[in-house]
Design a protein around this motif. Sequence first.
Motif, PDB file in Angstrom:
ATOM      1  N   GLY A 110     143.605  36.488  -6.788  1.00 13.69           N
ATOM      2  CA  GLY A 110     144.265  35.949  -5.600  1.00 13.69           C
ATOM      3  C   GLY A 110     143.301  36.057  -4.430  1.00 13.69           C
ATOM      4  N   SER A 111     143.334  35.073  -3.536  1.00 14.11           N
ATOM      5  CA  SER A 111     142.438  35.117  -2.380  1.00 14.11           C
ATOM      6  C   SER A 111     143.070  34.419  -1.192  1.00 14.11           C
ATOM      7  CB  SER A 111     141.091  34.485  -2.703  1.00 14.11           C
ATOM      8  OG  SER A 111     141.246  33.130  -3.058  1.00 14.11           O
ATOM      9  N   ASN A 112     142.738  34.921   0.010  1.00 15.58           N
ATOM     10  CA  ASN A 112     143.252  34.333   1.237  1.00 15.58           C
ATOM     11  C   ASN A 112     142.567  35.010   2.406  1.00 15.58           C
ATOM     12  OD1 ASN A 112     144.861  32.808   2.997  1.00 15.58           O
ATOM     13  ND2 ASN A 112     146.539  34.290   2.947  1.00 15.58           N
ATOM     14  N   LYS A 113     142.170  34.255   3.400  1.00 20.35           N
ATOM     15  CA  LYS A 113     141.583  34.774   4.642  1.00 20.35           C
ATOM     16  C   LYS A 113     140.398  35.698   4.368  1.00 20.35           C
ATOM     17  CE  LYS A 113     145.996  34.677   7.109  1.00 20.35           C
ATOM     18  NZ  LYS A 113     146.980  35.450   7.914  1.00 20.35           N
ATOM     19  N   GLY A 114     139.663  35.475   3.305  1.00 18.14           N
ATOM     20  CA  GLY A 114     138.503  36.295   2.997  1.00 18.14           C
ATOM     21  C   GLY A 114     138.823  37.519   2.162  1.00 18.14           C
ATOM     22  N   PHE A 115     140.108  37.780   1.945  1.00 11.23           N
ATOM     23  CA  PHE A 115     140.540  38.882   1.093  1.00 11.23           C
ATOM     24  C   PHE A 115     140.644  38.396  -0.353  1.00 11.23           C
ATOM     25  CE2 PHE A 115     141.753  42.165   4.115  1.00 11.23           C
ATOM     26  CZ  PHE A 115     141.929  41.453   5.293  1.00 11.23           C
ATOM     27  N   GLU A 116     140.358  39.306  -1.282  1.00 12.37           N
ATOM     28  CA  GLU A 116     140.484  38.997  -2.702  1.00 12.37           C
ATOM     29  C   GLU A 116     141.061  40.188  -3.445  1.00 12.37           C
ATOM     30  OE1 GLU A 116     136.657  36.050  -3.541  1.00 12.37           O
ATOM     31  OE2 GLU A 116     136.568  38.169  -4.124  1.00 12.37           O
ATOM     32  N   ALA A 117     141.741  39.889  -4.551  1.00  7.10           N
ATOM     33  CA  ALA A 117     142.195  40.949  -5.451  1.00  7.10           C
ATOM     34  C   ALA A 117     142.299  40.345  -6.845  1.00  7.10           C
ATOM     35  CB  ALA A 117     143.545  41.516  -5.023  1.00  7.10           C
ATOM     36  N   THR A 118     141.863  41.103  -7.853  1.00  3.99           N
ATOM     37  CA  THR A 118     141.879  40.621  -9.238  1.00  3.99           C
ATOM     38  C   THR A 118     142.855  41.450 -10.051  1.00  3.99           C
ATOM     39  OG1 THR A 118     139.582  39.892  -9.090  1.00  3.99           O
ATOM     40  CG2 THR A 118     140.499  40.174 -11.288  1.00  3.99           C
ATOM     41  N   TYR A 119     143.698  40.782 -10.799  1.00  4.35           N
ATOM     42  CA  TYR A 119     144.714  41.402 -11.652  1.00  4.35           C
ATOM     43  C   TYR A 119     144.006  41.951 -12.885  1.00  4.35           C
ATOM     44  CZ  TYR A 119     149.345  41.306 -14.081  1.00  4.35           C
ATOM     45  OH  TYR A 119     150.520  41.602 -14.743  1.00  4.35           O
ATOM     46  N   ARG A 120     143.909  43.256 -12.973  1.00  5.73           N
ATOM     47  CA  ARG A 120     143.238  43.914 -14.105  1.00  5.73           C
ATOM     48  C   ARG A 120     144.274  44.629 -14.953  1.00  5.73           C
ATOM     49  NH1 ARG A 120     138.384  41.425 -14.086  1.00  5.73           N
ATOM     50  NH2 ARG A 120     137.150  41.868 -12.207  1.00  5.73           N
ATOM     51  N   LYS A 121     144.601  44.020 -16.075  1.00  2.00           N
ATOM     52  CA  LYS A 121     145.644  44.618 -16.907  1.00  2.00           C
ATOM     53  C   LYS A 121     145.139  45.861 -17.630  1.00  2.00           C
ATOM     54  CE  LYS A 121     149.437  43.436 -19.926  1.00  2.00           C
ATOM     55  NZ  LYS A 121     150.370  44.080 -18.969  1.00  2.00           N
ATOM     56  N   GLU A 122     143.852  45.862 -17.995  1.00  2.00           N
ATOM     57  CA  GLU A 122     143.325  46.994 -18.763  1.00  2.00           C
ATOM     58  C   GLU A 122     143.310  48.285 -17.955  1.00  2.00           C
ATOM     59  OE1 GLU A 122     141.782  44.265 -17.884  1.00  2.00           O
ATOM     60  OE2 GLU A 122     139.854  44.713 -16.965  1.00  2.00           O
ATOM     61  N   THR A 123     143.164  48.142 -16.620  1.00  2.00           N
ATOM     62  CA  THR A 123     143.174  49.327 -15.754  1.00  2.00           C
ATOM     63  C   THR A 123     144.432  49.388 -14.892  1.00  2.00           C
ATOM     64  OG1 THR A 123     141.893  48.097 -14.102  1.00  2.00           O
ATOM     65  CG2 THR A 123     140.668  49.503 -15.627  1.00  2.00           C
ATOM     66  N   THR A 124     145.366  48.490 -15.134  1.00  2.00           N
ATOM     67  CA  THR A 124     146.610  48.351 -14.335  1.00  2.00           C
ATOM     68  C   THR A 124     146.312  48.490 -12.846  1.00  2.00           C
ATOM     69  OG1 THR A 124     147.226  50.691 -14.602  1.00  2.00           O
ATOM     70  CG2 THR A 124     148.082  49.128 -16.222  1.00  2.00           C
ATOM     71  N   SER A 125     145.397  47.646 -12.373  1.00  2.00           N
ATOM     72  CA  SER A 125     144.982  47.737 -10.974  1.00  2.00           C
ATOM     73  C   SER A 125     144.966  46.371 -10.314  1.00  2.00           C
ATOM     74  CB  SER A 125     143.596  48.381 -10.870  1.00  2.00           C
ATOM     75  OG  SER A 125     142.626  47.553 -11.482  1.00  2.00           O
ATOM     76  N   PHE A 126     145.011  46.405  -8.989  1.00  2.39           N
ATOM     77  CA  PHE A 126     144.989  45.171  -8.184  1.00  2.39           C
ATOM     78  C   PHE A 126     144.397  45.544  -6.830  1.00  2.39           C
ATOM     79  CE2 PHE A 126     145.941  40.867  -7.659  1.00  2.39           C
ATOM     80  CZ  PHE A 126     146.755  40.597  -6.565  1.00  2.39           C
ATOM     81  N   HIS A 127     143.145  45.918  -6.823  1.00  2.00           N
ATOM     82  CA  HIS A 127     142.477  46.417  -5.616  1.00  2.00           C
ATOM     83  C   HIS A 127     142.188  45.285  -4.637  1.00  2.00           C
ATOM     84  CE1 HIS A 127     142.268  49.968  -7.945  1.00  2.00           C
ATOM     85  NE2 HIS A 127     141.149  49.689  -8.617  1.00  2.00           N
ATOM     86  N   LEU A 128     142.418  45.547  -3.369  1.00  2.32           N
ATOM     87  CA  LEU A 128     142.182  44.552  -2.312  1.00  2.32           C
ATOM     88  C   LEU A 128     140.778  44.751  -1.736  1.00  2.32           C
ATOM     89  CD1 LEU A 128     143.505  42.309  -0.528  1.00  2.32           C
ATOM     90  CD2 LEU A 128     144.049  44.139   1.096  1.00  2.32           C
ATOM     91  N   GLU A 129     140.034  43.663  -1.587  1.00  2.00           N
ATOM     92  CA  GLU A 129     138.675  43.731  -1.054  1.00  2.00           C
ATOM     93  C   GLU A 129     138.441  42.641  -0.016  1.00  2.00           C
ATOM     94  OE1 GLU A 129     136.216  45.501  -4.889  1.00  2.00           O
ATOM     95  OE2 GLU A 129     136.185  43.343  -4.513  1.00  2.00           O
ATOM     96  N   LYS A 130     137.561  42.965   0.937  1.00  2.00           N
ATOM     97  CA  LYS A 130     137.067  41.967   1.886  1.00  2.00           C
ATOM     98  C   LYS A 130     135.637  42.348   2.236  1.00  2.00           C
ATOM     99  CE  LYS A 130     138.017  39.299   6.018  1.00  2.00           C
ATOM    100  NZ  LYS A 130     138.852  39.055   7.215  1.00  2.00           N
ATOM    101  N   GLY A 131     134.783  41.383   2.230  1.00  2.00           N
ATOM    102  CA  GLY A 131     133.368  41.661   2.417  1.00  2.00           C
ATOM    103  C   GLY A 131     132.981  42.048   3.829  1.00  2.00           C
ATOM    104  N   SER A 132     133.710  41.543   4.824  1.00  2.00           N
ATOM    105  CA  SER A 132     133.334  41.800   6.216  1.00  2.00           C
ATOM    106  C   SER A 132     134.602  41.750   7.071  1.00  2.00           C
ATOM    107  CB  SER A 132     132.328  40.747   6.688  1.00  2.00           C
ATOM    108  OG  SER A 132     132.027  40.913   8.057  1.00  2.00           O
ATOM    109  N   VAL A 133     135.084  42.935   7.437  1.00  2.00           N
ATOM    110  CA  VAL A 133     136.362  42.970   8.175  1.00  2.00           C
ATOM    111  C   VAL A 133     136.149  42.681   9.653  1.00  2.00           C
ATOM    112  CG1 VAL A 133     137.484  44.505   6.535  1.00  2.00           C
ATOM    113  CG2 VAL A 133     136.188  45.486   8.450  1.00  2.00           C
TER     114      VAL A 133
END
Lengths: 114, 113
Positions: free
Chosen positions: B57-80
Motif C-alpha cells: 500500500g502507498s500514499n503521500k510517500g508512505f509505504e507498507a508491505t503486507y508480510r504474511k510470513e512475519t505477520t507485519s505491516f511496517h510503515l515507512e517514508k523516505g523523507s518526512v
Amino acid sequence: DAGVIQSPRHEVTEMGQEVTLRCKPISGHNSLFWYRQTMMRGLELLIYFNNNVPIDDSGMPEDRFSAKMPNASFSTLKIQPSEPRDSAVYFCASSLAGYGNTIYFGEGSWLTVV
Amino acid sequence: GDSVTQMEGPVTLSEEAFLTINCTYTATGYPSLFWYVQYPGEGLQLLLKATKADDKGSNKGFEATYRKETTSFHLEKGSVQVSDSAVYFCALSGPTNAGKSTFGDGTTLTVKP
C-alpha cells in the motif's frame, strides 16, 4: 461527498447532566461505530451497528451509556448522568459492512464534563 | 482474537529523516491491513491499505508491505516533513470479526524543522 457528520463538535456540561451526541453516517454505509478517545485509554470501540442493529456493545462502559440507531442515516450516543471521567473525544465512524472495508471517521465530538 | 501491536512512541525526527513505524498482528484467516493517520484536532483517516500477502500500500510517500510470513505491516517514508506530524494507527479487518476493525495503540510522530 459528505463525510460522517457529528454534532455537537464541542460540548461542555455539568456533572449529572444528560449528554446526547449525534451522528449521520455516509450515505450507503451500513455499519456504524462509536469510539471514545482519551489520553489515558487511547481509542476504544464502544458499540457498533450493522444495518441499524447493535452487534457488539461490549465496549460500553456502563449503564449510563446508551446508543440507538433508529434508521440508516442517524445514530445517537447518550450519557445520563454524565461524570467528569466521561470527558473525551467521541468519534462516530461508518463503513460498508463486511471485512476489509475502510472505516470513515467523523471529526469527533469533544466532550468536557465539569 | 485478533490483535495489533505497534511500535511505542512518541517518535521524534528531524525533517527529511527516514521513518519506520513497526506493526505486527495476530489474526485468524487472511485479514486486510490498514494504516490510519490522525492529524491534530481531527478524526482518523485512511492513509493506505493492503488486502493480501505481498501487497504494497502507498500514499503521500508512505509505504507498507503486507508480510504474511512475519505477520507485519511496517510503515515507512523516505523523507518526512513537518506536516507529517500526527498519530499513526495500524489496524486490521479480519474475516472472523464481522466488519469490526482492530486498532493498535497509535504512534505519535513529531517532525522538527
